[in-house]
Design a protein around this motif. Structure first.
Motif, short mmCIF file in Angstrom:
data_model
loop_
_atom_site.label_atom_id
_atom_site.label_comp_id
_atom_site.label_asym_id
_atom_site.label_seq_id
_atom_site.Cartn_x
_atom_site.Cartn_y
_atom_site.Cartn_z
N LEU A 269 45.56 39.07 33.17
CA LEU A 269 45.66 39.02 31.72
C LEU A 269 45.36 37.63 31.16
O LEU A 269 45.31 37.45 29.94
CB LEU A 269 47.07 39.44 31.28
CG LEU A 269 47.46 40.88 31.59
CD1 LEU A 269 48.93 41.13 31.20
CD2 LEU A 269 46.56 41.87 30.88
N VAL A 270 45.16 36.66 32.03
CA VAL A 270 44.80 35.31 31.56
C VAL A 270 43.44 35.39 30.88
O VAL A 270 42.48 35.94 31.42
CB VAL A 270 44.75 34.32 32.74
CG1 VAL A 270 44.29 32.94 32.25
CG2 VAL A 270 46.13 34.22 33.39
N PHE A 271 43.36 34.83 29.67
CA PHE A 271 42.10 34.87 28.94
C PHE A 271 41.01 34.11 29.70
O PHE A 271 41.28 33.05 30.29
CB PHE A 271 42.25 34.27 27.54
CG PHE A 271 42.98 35.16 26.57
CD1 PHE A 271 42.43 36.37 26.15
CD2 PHE A 271 44.22 34.80 26.08
CE1 PHE A 271 43.09 37.19 25.26
CE2 PHE A 271 44.90 35.62 25.18
CZ PHE A 271 44.33 36.82 24.77
N PRO A 272 39.78 34.62 29.71
CA PRO A 272 38.68 33.92 30.38
C PRO A 272 38.54 32.49 29.88
O PRO A 272 38.59 32.23 28.68
CB PRO A 272 37.45 34.76 30.00
CG PRO A 272 37.99 36.13 29.72
CD PRO A 272 39.34 35.89 29.09
N GLY A 273 38.41 31.57 30.82
CA GLY A 273 38.22 30.17 30.47
C GLY A 273 39.49 29.36 30.38
O GLY A 273 39.43 28.12 30.33
N VAL A 274 40.65 29.99 30.38
CA VAL A 274 41.91 29.24 30.24
C VAL A 274 42.16 28.30 31.40
O VAL A 274 42.44 27.11 31.19
CB VAL A 274 43.10 30.20 30.02
CG1 VAL A 274 44.43 29.49 30.28
CG2 VAL A 274 43.09 30.75 28.60
#
Length: 222
Positions: free
Chosen positions: A87-92
């Protein structure tokens, strides 16, 4: 001194609002109530006891609200935490690593209690990036008051005027403004860009990649 960056969690770093609304809907139903999607989403990112008191039409200090919050935390652990890394947003992760490489102190400022914040950030693989966690209950008042942001700044040893708050909710922006900090919005969570700008965000970015383009020039690469 490099600018410190204070991040909200839900809807900013991790795409948890959908999972949280599922949890809230189930807890409300278990108490014999019902709430539509907009009403549920409007409470995401706020302290659980206050949110559930509102959804269950209870006084904020009613013991049933506290019990409902405990139930929601247990369900979140059961239903959402196992998929936190996905669920971590892409690029974080890349953004956080780049900010640290540039010498920016990093903190989390969240309406989650510390135990829940650590649980989520650890499961998501993000916990090691942060120098300070400023969580609900660690200061006298939560968002949108400035207390948690000021606590984070103090923990980092950075003046408020050298801090930028990144969040997806109106309360994040109001907290930043009240604390005398820069406010940057991301359109990945519960508030619309117009709502964030009206609350006082200096800018709203569509995603973390675009946010990184704004944050990384804040200090020269070491």
């Amino acid at each position: 001194m490099n600018t410190a960056v204070l991040f909200d969690v839900d809807g900013t770093l991790v795409d948890t609002p959908a999972g949280m609304t599922t949890v809230l809907r189930r807890v409300v139903a278990e108490h014999g109530g019902a709430a539509d999607e907009p009403r549920l989403r409007a409470t995401v990112g706020r302290p659980l006891v206050a949110s559930l008191a509102l959804l269950l039409d209870l006084p904020a200090d009613h013991p049933d609200a506290a019990r409902a919050a405990d139930r929601a935390r247990a369900l979140f652990t059961e239903l959402v935490i196992p998929s936190a890394a996905d669920l971590v947003f892409p690029g974080v992760p890349e953004l956080l690593a780049d900010l640290r490489e540039h010498g920016h102190p990093l903190a989390v400022v969240t309406s989650k209690v510390r135990r829940s914040a650590v649980e989520l950030l650890e499961a998501a693989g993000l916990l090691p990036h942060f120098d300070v966690l400023s969580c609900h209950g660690m200061a006298e008042r939560g968002k949108p008051h400035p207390d948690l942001a000021l606590l984070a700044a103090d923990g980092l040893g950075v003046p408020p005027g050298r801090c930028a708050v990144v969040g997806d909710a109106v309360d994040d922006v109001l907290m930043a403004r009240a604390a005398g900090m820069d406010a940057l919005g991301v359109a990945t969570g519960v508030a619309t860009p117009d709502e964030l700008l009206t609350a006082g965000a200096r800018a709203v970015h569509p995603d973390v990649v675009r946010l990184g383009e704004a944050l990384l020039p804040l200090a020269p690469r070491r």
